[in-house]
Design a protein around this motif. Structure first.
Motif, mmCIF file in Angstrom:
data_model
loop_
_atom_site.group_PDB
_atom_site.id
_atom_site.type_symbol
_atom_site.label_atom_id
_atom_site.label_comp_id
_atom_site.label_asym_id
_atom_site.label_seq_id
_atom_site.Cartn_x
_atom_site.Cartn_y
_atom_site.Cartn_z
ATOM 1 N N PHE A 130 0.649 3.989 -2.254
ATOM 2 C CA PHE A 130 0.144 5.244 -2.686
ATOM 3 C C PHE A 130 1.508 6.474 -2.228
ATOM 4 N N SER A 175 -9.223 -4.887 -3.653
ATOM 5 C CA SER A 175 -10.374 -4.313 -3.110
ATOM 6 C C SER A 175 -9.565 -3.234 -2.799
ATOM 7 N N ASP A 176 -9.373 -3.507 -1.793
ATOM 8 C CA ASP A 176 -8.825 -1.799 -0.597
ATOM 9 C C ASP A 176 -7.821 -1.195 -1.867
ATOM 10 N N LEU A 177 -6.871 -2.002 -1.984
ATOM 11 C CA LEU A 177 -5.861 -1.065 -3.468
ATOM 12 C C LEU A 177 -6.260 -0.301 -4.416
ATOM 13 N N ASN A 217 -9.764 0.557 -5.073
ATOM 14 C CA ASN A 217 -10.815 1.748 -5.016
ATOM 15 C C ASN A 217 -9.717 2.719 -3.818
ATOM 16 N N SER A 218 -8.793 2.922 -3.931
ATOM 17 C CA SER A 218 -8.623 3.655 -2.878
ATOM 18 C C SER A 218 -8.612 4.610 -3.194
ATOM 19 N N GLU A 219 -8.769 5.910 -2.967
ATOM 20 C CA GLU A 219 -8.566 7.665 -3.291
ATOM 21 C C GLU A 219 -7.147 7.714 -3.229
ATOM 22 N N SER A 220 -5.819 7.287 -2.323
ATOM 23 C CA SER A 220 -4.490 7.818 -2.491
ATOM 24 C C SER A 220 -3.908 6.947 -3.076
ATOM 25 N N LEU A 221 -4.476 5.779 -4.335
ATOM 26 C CA LEU A 221 -3.693 5.042 -5.278
ATOM 27 C C LEU A 221 -3.041 5.727 -6.281
ATOM 28 N N PHE A 253 1.035 -1.193 -0.099
ATOM 29 C CA PHE A 253 -0.113 -0.262 0.099
ATOM 30 C C PHE A 253 1.228 0.857 0.455
#
Length: 329
Positions: free
Chosen positions: A66, A91-93, A95-99, A62
Motif C-alpha cells: 500500500f 483477496s483482501d490484498l 481488492n483493496s483500494e489502497s493497493l 500490506f
C-alpha cells in the motif's frame, strides 16, 4: 480473468495482480520474470514472501503493497507457492483500494473451482494464467525456435529431435537452459545431431542424467548415487535436478494412473516399466510434495543444495528399493 499467452502480452500493464500457476514451475518462473521485465521494475522495488509466511507477516505485506516506492518507479509484491488456504488474505490484498503495487501470486497445480483460482478467474481487473508442461507440438516449436537460424543453426537431425522430445518439456526453464547449451556447442558446425544433444546434458556422459532419474525411481541404489556424483562433480545445478525429478515423477504418475506410457528412449524403458510396478499413486504424490518442499528449502533456508539433494536421493532410492522387494513378495 482467465488468460492465455496472448492476453498476457497485451494486458499485463493494465491489471493490478496476476496468478501464475501450474505443473511447469519453470514456465511459472519465466512469466514472473516477464512480468517484472514488462513493468520495468527495479530490484529495489521488489518484495517477495513465501505464502506460508503470509499469515504471520500480513501487516508487513500490506504495508509494503500500500506504500509508494522510496526509490521511485513501480513496485511488485511476489507471493510464492500459494494455495487455497491463503485465498482470503490475498483477496483482501488485491481488492483493496489502497493497493499501489502490482501483485504476482505463484502456485503449483490448483484445482478447478478452488478459492484461489476463482478469485483471479472471476474478477475483471486481475488475471489467472495457467502454466502447463509443453505438449509434443508446442515442445517441437519451442526447440526449433530456440535452435533457429538466429542462433546460427541450420538443421536439427531427426534422431536429435526425437531425443529432445523424449527428454525435455516438463519444465520450461530446464528446457531453455539445455537448448542454450546446445546452441553454443554446435555454433561452429550449424547442425544439431544426437551426439551433440547427449553431450549437452548436465554431464559429459549422456547417460548420467537418465541414469540418475530412472535408476532412482527403479530402486537401483549404487547406480543412482554414482550418477548423482557425476552430475554434481560436473557442476549440475541442484534446483535443475529437482525440477527434472519433478517432471520424471509426473510422467510416472500419468503412467501409473492412466496407463499412458510416455515416449521413452530405449536405454531407460526397462527401468521406467519397473518403476510403474513399484510405485503407487499416493507414493508418487508424496514424492512430488517432498520435491516442492526441497526446492523451497534450497531457495529460502540457505542450506547446502548438494547436501540436501544427496540426502533426498539416498532416502528415496532406498525407499524405492524396499518397495521393489515388497512388490516381489
Amino acid at each position: 480473468m482467465i488468460w492465455k499467452e496472448n492476453d498476457f502480452n497485451t494486458g499485463i500493464l493494465k491489471i493490478k495482480a496476476i496468478l501464475l500457476y501450474g505443473s511447469d514451475a519453470g514456465l511459472v518462473d519465466e512469466y514472473c520474470e516477464k512480468t517484472i521485465e514488462k513493468l520495468e521494475v527495479e530490484k529495489d522495488n521488489l518484495f517477495a514472501i513465501d505464502a506460508k509466511e503470509l499469515k504471520d507477516k500480513q501487516d508487513a505485506v500490506f504495508a509494503e503493497s500500500f506504500s509508494q516506492s522510496m526509490f521511485g518507479g513501480k513496485k511488485v509484491v511476489i507471493i510464492s507457492l500459494a494455495g487455497d488456504a491463503e485465498a482470503n488474505i490475498i483477496s483482501d490484498l488485491v481488492n483493496s483500494e489502497s493497493l499501489c503495487s502490482t501483485v504476482i501470486v505463484t502456485a503449483g497445480e490448483l484445482r478447478a473451482g478452488g478459492s484461489l483460482r476463482n478469485l483471479f478467474e472471476k474478477s475483471e481487473n486481475i488475471a489467472a494464467l495457467a502454466c502447463y508442461t509443453d505438449n509434443a507440438k508446442m515442445l517441437e516449436s519451442l526447440i526449433r525456435q530456440e535452435l533457429s537460424a538466429a542462433s546460427g543453426i541450420k538443421q536439427v537431425t531427426p534422431d536429435a529431435m526425437d531425443y529432445m522430445l523424449s527428454h525435455f518439456g516438463e519444465d520450461r526453464g530446464v528446457t531453455r537452459s539445455f537448448l542454450k547449451k546446445i546452441a553454443i556447442y554446435v555454433s561452429d558446425k550449424h547442425v544439431v545431431d544426437l551426439s551433440d544433444v547427449e553431450k549437452c546434458l548436465p554431464d559429459t556422459s549422456a547417460s548420467s542424467a537418465d541414469d540418475y532419474m530412472y535408476s532412482l525411481s527403479a530402486g537401483h541404489i549404487e547406480k543412482t548415487m554414482v550418477s548423482l556424483d557425476r552430475l554434481l562433480y560436473s557442476g549440475a545445478d541442484a534446483t535443475m535436478l529437482i525440477r527434472m525429478l519433478d517432471g520424471h515423477f509426473k510422467k510416472l504418475l500419468v503412467a501409473v494412473v492412466d496407463g499412458q506410457l510416455p515416449k521413452l528412449f530405449w536405454t531407460v524403458k526397462d527401468r521406467f516399466c519397473l518403476a510403474i510396478k513399484i510405485w503407487s499413486e499416493q507414493e508418487i504424490t508424496n514424492v512430488l510434495s517432498r520435491l516442492s518442499e526441497l526446492e523451497k528449502q534450497i531457495r529460502t533456508k540457505g542450506m547446502s543444495p548438494e547436501i540436501l539433494i544427496r540426502d533426498f536421493s539416498l532416502k528415496l532410492v532406498l525407499h524405492a528399493y524396499k518397495l521393489s522387494i515388497k512388490r516381489r513378495k
